[in-house]
Scaffold this motif. Sequence first.
Motif, PDB file in Angstrom:
ATOM      1  N   LYS A  92      22.303 -26.065 -14.824  1.00  0.00           N
ATOM      2  CA  LYS A  92      22.401 -27.504 -15.094  1.00  0.00           C
ATOM      3  C   LYS A  92      22.629 -28.309 -13.816  1.00  0.00           C
ATOM      4  N   LYS A  93      23.435 -27.775 -12.905  1.00  0.00           N
ATOM      5  CA  LYS A  93      23.742 -28.473 -11.652  1.00  0.00           C
ATOM      6  C   LYS A  93      23.570 -27.485 -10.506  1.00  0.00           C
ATOM      7  N   GLY A  94      22.942 -27.977  -9.442  1.00  0.00           N
ATOM      8  CA  GLY A  94      22.756 -27.070  -8.319  1.00  0.00           C
ATOM      9  C   GLY A  94      22.061 -27.726  -7.148  1.00  0.00           C
ATOM     10  N   VAL A  95      21.701 -26.887  -6.204  1.00  0.00           N
ATOM     11  CA  VAL A  95      21.057 -27.330  -4.976  1.00  0.00           C
ATOM     12  C   VAL A  95      19.617 -26.829  -5.001  1.00  0.00           C
ATOM     13  N   VAL A  96      18.698 -27.720  -4.684  1.00  0.00           N
ATOM     14  CA  VAL A  96      17.277 -27.394  -4.672  1.00  0.00           C
ATOM     15  C   VAL A  96      16.847 -27.171  -3.230  1.00  0.00           C
ATOM     16  N   HIS A  97      16.242 -26.010  -2.987  1.00  0.00           N
ATOM     17  CA  HIS A  97      15.701 -25.713  -1.662  1.00  0.00           C
ATOM     18  C   HIS A  97      14.182 -25.656  -1.766  1.00  0.00           C
ATOM     19  N   VAL A  98      13.504 -26.372  -0.882  1.00  0.00           N
ATOM     20  CA  VAL A  98      12.044 -26.372  -0.822  1.00  0.00           C
ATOM     21  C   VAL A  98      11.645 -26.315   0.650  1.00  0.00           C
ATOM     22  N   ASN A  99      10.352 -26.245   0.885  1.00  0.00           N
ATOM     23  CA  ASN A  99       9.916 -26.268   2.281  1.00  0.00           C
ATOM     24  C   ASN A  99      10.030 -27.698   2.823  1.00  0.00           C
ATOM     25  N   GLU A 100       9.953 -27.833   4.103  1.00  0.00           N
ATOM     26  CA  GLU A 100      10.129 -29.130   4.778  1.00  0.00           C
ATOM     27  C   GLU A 100       9.164 -30.182   4.224  1.00  0.00           C
TER      28      GLU A 100
ATOM     29  N   ILE B 291      13.550 -23.088  -4.856  1.00  0.00           N
ATOM     30  CA  ILE B 291      14.617 -22.098  -5.035  1.00  0.00           C
ATOM     31  C   ILE B 291      15.843 -22.909  -5.406  1.00  0.00           C
ATOM     32  N   ILE B 292      16.404 -22.614  -6.573  1.00  0.00           N
ATOM     33  CA  ILE B 292      17.553 -23.353  -7.087  1.00  0.00           C
ATOM     34  C   ILE B 292      18.776 -22.454  -6.988  1.00  0.00           C
ATOM     35  N   GLU B 293      19.862 -23.051  -6.473  1.00  0.00           N
ATOM     36  CA  GLU B 293      21.127 -22.318  -6.348  1.00  0.00           C
ATOM     37  C   GLU B 293      22.196 -23.114  -7.080  1.00  0.00           C
ATOM     38  N   SER B 294      22.980 -22.422  -7.910  1.00  0.00           N
ATOM     39  CA  SER B 294      24.058 -23.115  -8.626  1.00  0.00           C
ATOM     40  C   SER B 294      25.074 -23.634  -7.616  1.00  0.00           C
ATOM     41  N   ASN B 295      25.828 -24.669  -8.018  1.00  0.00           N
ATOM     42  CA  ASN B 295      26.808 -25.271  -7.101  1.00  0.00           C
ATOM     43  C   ASN B 295      27.851 -24.266  -6.636  1.00  0.00           C
ATOM     44  N   ASP B 296      28.201 -23.314  -7.488  1.00  0.00           N
ATOM     45  CA  ASP B 296      29.202 -22.316  -7.090  1.00  0.00           C
ATOM     46  C   ASP B 296      28.578 -21.163  -6.289  1.00  0.00           C
TER      47      ASP B 296
ATOM     48  N   GLU C  61      26.823 -18.683  -7.300  1.00  0.00           N
ATOM     49  CA  GLU C  61      26.778 -17.397  -7.993  1.00  0.00           C
ATOM     50  C   GLU C  61      25.422 -17.074  -8.598  1.00  0.00           C
ATOM     51  N   LEU C  62      24.613 -18.104  -8.803  1.00  0.00           N
ATOM     52  CA  LEU C  62      23.327 -17.896  -9.456  1.00  0.00           C
ATOM     53  C   LEU C  62      22.229 -18.545  -8.624  1.00  0.00           C
ATOM     54  N   GLN C  63      21.127 -17.839  -8.511  1.00  0.00           N
ATOM     55  CA  GLN C  63      19.996 -18.383  -7.766  1.00  0.00           C
ATOM     56  C   GLN C  63      18.709 -18.045  -8.525  1.00  0.00           C
TER      57      GLN C  63
END
Length: 192
Positions: A117-125, A157-162, A164-166
């Motif tokens: 539900k909440k997290g950090v989104v990583h993409v290419n530049e 690539i999505i990483e949870s805020n904590d 623990e999950l990617q």
Amino acid sequence: MGLEAVVNEIREKGRKEVEAVRAATRAEVEEILKDAQARAAEIKLSAEEEADRAATHIINQEVSAANLVVKRQVLNAQKTLLDQVYSASLAAVGDLPAEFQEKALTDLLKRAAKEIKKGVVHVNERDIPVVEKILGATKSLSGYTVGDPVDIPGGVIIESNDGELQIDYSYGTFLGEVWESGLKDASDILFA
């Protein structure tokens, strides 16, 4: 009959015996020579057959070794070609038009939102501005922030805020899955 006649008779008898012994000896010698020649011919034939078998065996080994080398070279060439196809496919997917990229990233982010539900989104530049636009325009993705760029050809690539999950929804991951499941089919098509 005189002594001379007896001597002549003994001589004649001796000569006849010598002739008989000589004839018997010649016949025996001829028989021995004939047997020796027959044995020599058998030995020669056997040696020729053995040499032919050995030569055939050596030739077969050399042909097998050469076939193995050729097969290894063909397989290496096929692997190189498949690696090139994989790399070209990955590059082509990453170079798709901006409209496609925006739609694909939106769909991937919505899919990921069902799991995180909440997290950090990583993409290419290249895709950071597009993802910022998508996150700002889509309320269901308001729990996401854009993180540092990563070296992927496309996708997210999505990483949870904590932490623990990617979830890896990068194009490379999808292509890798498709590639693994379809590698035999692709190989059959390319090299059949």
